[in-house]
Write a protein that holds these residues in place. Sequence first.
Motif, PDB file in Angstrom:
ATOM      1  N   ALA A 105       0.814  -1.451  -0.274  1.00  0.00           N
ATOM      2  CA  ALA A 105       0.129  -0.448  -0.137  1.00  0.00           C
ATOM      3  C   ALA A 105       1.198   1.079  -0.329  1.00  0.00           C
ATOM      4  O   ALA A 105       0.593   2.308  -1.096  1.00  0.00           O
ATOM      5  N   LEU A 106       1.450   1.350   0.602  1.00  0.00           N
ATOM      6  CA  LEU A 106       2.742   2.235   0.674  1.00  0.00           C
ATOM      7  C   LEU A 106       3.824   2.495  -0.835  1.00  0.00           C
ATOM      8  O   LEU A 106       3.930   3.804  -0.679  1.00  0.00           O
ATOM      9  N   GLN A 107       3.980   1.825  -1.122  1.00  0.00           N
ATOM     10  CA  GLN A 107       5.023   1.190  -2.221  1.00  0.00           C
ATOM     11  C   GLN A 107       4.140   1.621  -3.613  1.00  0.00           C
ATOM     12  O   GLN A 107       4.089   2.848  -4.211  1.00  0.00           O
ATOM     13  N   HIS A 110       3.419   5.407  -2.886  1.00  0.00           N
ATOM     14  CA  HIS A 110       4.193   6.233  -3.260  1.00  0.00           C
ATOM     15  C   HIS A 110       4.507   6.757  -4.745  1.00  0.00           C
ATOM     16  O   HIS A 110       4.993   7.892  -5.388  1.00  0.00           O
ATOM     17  N   GLU A 111       3.878   5.972  -5.658  1.00  0.00           N
ATOM     18  CA  GLU A 111       4.085   5.681  -6.734  1.00  0.00           C
ATOM     19  C   GLU A 111       3.078   6.846  -7.578  1.00  0.00           C
ATOM     20  O   GLU A 111       3.353   7.170  -8.339  1.00  0.00           O
ATOM     21  N   MET A 112       2.154   7.079  -6.918  1.00  0.00           N
ATOM     22  CA  MET A 112       1.121   7.436  -7.151  1.00  0.00           C
ATOM     23  C   MET A 112       2.172   9.509  -6.508  1.00  0.00           C
ATOM     24  O   MET A 112       1.803  10.498  -7.876  1.00  0.00           O
ATOM     25  N   THR A 113       2.713   9.742  -6.229  1.00  0.00           N
ATOM     26  CA  THR A 113       2.963  11.048  -5.641  1.00  0.00           C
ATOM     27  C   THR A 113       4.590  11.381  -7.151  1.00  0.00           C
ATOM     28  O   THR A 113       4.112  12.302  -7.957  1.00  0.00           O
ATOM     29  N   ILE A 118      -2.696  12.849  -6.006  1.00  0.00           N
ATOM     30  CA  ILE A 118      -2.674  12.469  -4.869  1.00  0.00           C
ATOM     31  C   ILE A 118      -4.235  11.929  -4.512  1.00  0.00           C
ATOM     32  O   ILE A 118      -5.095  11.491  -4.889  1.00  0.00           O
ATOM     33  N   PRO A 119      -3.777  10.843  -3.875  1.00  0.00           N
ATOM     34  CA  PRO A 119      -4.432   9.499  -2.778  1.00  0.00           C
ATOM     35  C   PRO A 119      -6.155  10.312  -2.809  1.00  0.00           C
ATOM     36  O   PRO A 119      -6.401  11.458  -2.200  1.00  0.00           O
ATOM     37  N   GLU A 120      -7.207   8.927  -3.280  1.00  0.00           N
ATOM     38  CA  GLU A 120      -8.436   9.785  -2.918  1.00  0.00           C
ATOM     39  C   GLU A 120      -8.787   9.408  -0.921  1.00  0.00           C
ATOM     40  O   GLU A 120      -7.858   9.229  -0.491  1.00  0.00           O
ATOM     41  N   LEU A 121      -9.223  10.777  -0.578  1.00  0.00           N
ATOM     42  CA  LEU A 121      -9.893  10.114   0.492  1.00  0.00           C
ATOM     43  C   LEU A 121      -9.803   8.830   1.307  1.00  0.00           C
ATOM     44  O   LEU A 121      -9.219   9.050   2.593  1.00  0.00           O
ATOM     45  N   ILE A 143       1.376  10.106   8.210  1.00  0.00           N
ATOM     46  CA  ILE A 143       0.220   9.905   6.560  1.00  0.00           C
ATOM     47  C   ILE A 143      -1.581  10.462   6.737  1.00  0.00           C
ATOM     48  O   ILE A 143      -1.338  11.432   5.051  1.00  0.00           O
ATOM     49  N   ALA A 144      -1.390  10.972   7.987  1.00  0.00           N
ATOM     50  CA  ALA A 144      -2.469  11.383   7.422  1.00  0.00           C
ATOM     51  C   ALA A 144      -1.934  12.876   8.204  1.00  0.00           C
ATOM     52  O   ALA A 144      -2.607  13.448   7.329  1.00  0.00           O
ATOM     53  N   GLN A 145      -1.209  13.783   9.090  1.00  0.00           N
ATOM     54  CA  GLN A 145      -0.786  15.023   8.663  1.00  0.00           C
ATOM     55  C   GLN A 145      -0.590  15.319   7.513  1.00  0.00           C
ATOM     56  O   GLN A 145      -0.418  16.376   6.623  1.00  0.00           O
ATOM     57  N   ASN A 146       0.601  14.355   6.588  1.00  0.00           N
ATOM     58  CA  ASN A 146       1.288  14.399   5.297  1.00  0.00           C
ATOM     59  C   ASN A 146      -0.129  14.264   4.011  1.00  0.00           C
ATOM     60  O   ASN A 146      -0.233  15.495   2.906  1.00  0.00           O
TER      61      ASN A 146
END
Length: 460
Positions: A105-107, A110-113, A118-121, A143-146
Motif C-alpha cells: 500500500a505504501l509503495q 509513493h508511485e502516485m506521488t 493525490i490519493p482519494e480520501l 500519513i494523515a498529517q501529510n
Amino acid sequence: MLRLVREMKITGVQPNFIIYNSLLACIAEEGMPLEAWAVIDDMTAMGIPPDRQSYHHLMHACRWSPADTMWEIVGKMEGRGIQPNEQTYALIIKRATTTESIELALQYMHEMTCRGLIPELTTAQDVIRLAADMNFPKLAVEIAQNFEAHSVRRIDGETWMSCLISSAEMLYADGVKICWQKVVCGLNLSPDEGACLSALHTCARHGLVDLAKDVMRVLQKIGVDPWLEHHFAPLVEAFCKAGRLKEAFSTLNTMRNQCVTPTIDTARPIMEFLKEDVDRVDEAWEVLDQLRNEGSKIDVVMINSIIQASVVLGDLRRAIGAYKTLSDHDCKPNIETFNFLLSCCISSKHRELGNKLLLDLKQAAIKPNATTYECIILLCLTQPAYEDAFFYLEEMKAQGFIPSAKVYDAIIRTCVAAGDSRYSLALTEMGRCGYAASISLGQFIAKHSSSPLPEKESTP
C-alpha cells in the motif's frame, strides 16, 4: 443480466457501451474475475473499446486475484493509451489494504506521488487505519498529517480516533498529543474509557501532566462512575515523571475524597522518584509540611512511600525517623509500614529493632500477612542463634500461609552453613510445597554438606 445479454445477441440486438459497462459493474460487485475478462474480450470482439471505467470494473472484479493481475490490467490500459488515475490506484491500494499488505500500500502511494497524483480520501483513510491497526502509530499519524498538508480534504474522526488508540496502546507520546488535539479539541469527539486509560498510561510513561489532566476531564465528561484506583495511578506517575511531587501527593488525597483507597502500588512511582536521591527524600518532608499547612490530610501511603524509598536507599535511620513521625501527622501505620521496616532490618541484621517493630505491630492490633512472616524469618536467619526462624515458620503455616521458595532456600542455606541437619527436613518440605530446588542451591549443598542434594531434585 447475463441472460438478458445472451437473449439480446440471439435476437440480433447488439449490446452497446453502456450495457457492457453496466454488466461489468454487476459482475465486479459479485467478484467474478473470469466473467469480467470474458466481457472485456467480448467488447473488443464487438468493436467496442473498453474505457477507463471498464477497466476499473475489471480491477474491482479481480480484487481477490493475485497482485500481478492488477498490473496486467494496468498494462492493458496503458496499451490503449489510458493512464492510471487516482481511482485506478484506489482500487489497487484497496486490494493491498484488504489483504493487510501495508508495504505494498505504501509503495503504491509513493508511485502516485511520483506521478503527481493525490490519493482519494477513502484510500488515504484505509491506509492510515491499516497502519494504526497493525501497531504502526507513527506511520499512521505521519500519513494523515501529510495527506492533510497536501489536500483540502480532511481525515475523518474515526480515522483519527484509530490513530489515537494505536498511539496510546503503543505508548507513542507524540502521536497521542497530536491525535488528542485533533480528536478531542478539533473534532469535539470523546474517546471511550478504554482509549482514555491507554492515553493515561502514555501520559504516565512520559510525564505528560497537562494531557493527563485533560484525559481525566474527558473521563468525567463521559460519565465514568465509580472512579477506581487504575484511573488515578497513571496520573500519580505522570506527576512523578514531571518532577511535580506535591501534585503527586495531592492526587492520593483526591483519591480518598473520591472514596478510592490508594495502595502502595499506587504510590510506587513516588517511591521510584524519591529513591533516586536522598535529597529527594528530605524534600518530600517539606512537601508534606506544605500540604499539612494548606489543610490537606497526610495519608499513611504518603509516608509509607518515603519509608520504602529510605529502605531501598539502605537508610535505616531515615526509615525509622519517618515511622516515628506517623503520629505527628495523625496517621496510623498499616501492615505495609511494618513490612518495609522489617525488610530494612534484614539488610542491617538488626534483630533487636525487628523485635521492637513486632511489639508495635501487636499493640496496633495489625494482623501479620505472609510478607510479614517472611521478613521475620529472614531476619532471624541473619543471627548466629536462628532457632526462632523455625518457630515463626510453624506459626506462619498455622495461620494458613504457604512459605515462599525464598524462605525455604534461606533456611536450607543457613542450616547447611551451620552444619544443622534440619536442612534436609526443610528441603523435603520445600518439595511438598511444590518448589524445586535451584541449581545454585544444589551446588551450595554439595559444596558445604556431606549429604549432597539428589540430582533429580535440581532444576535449571
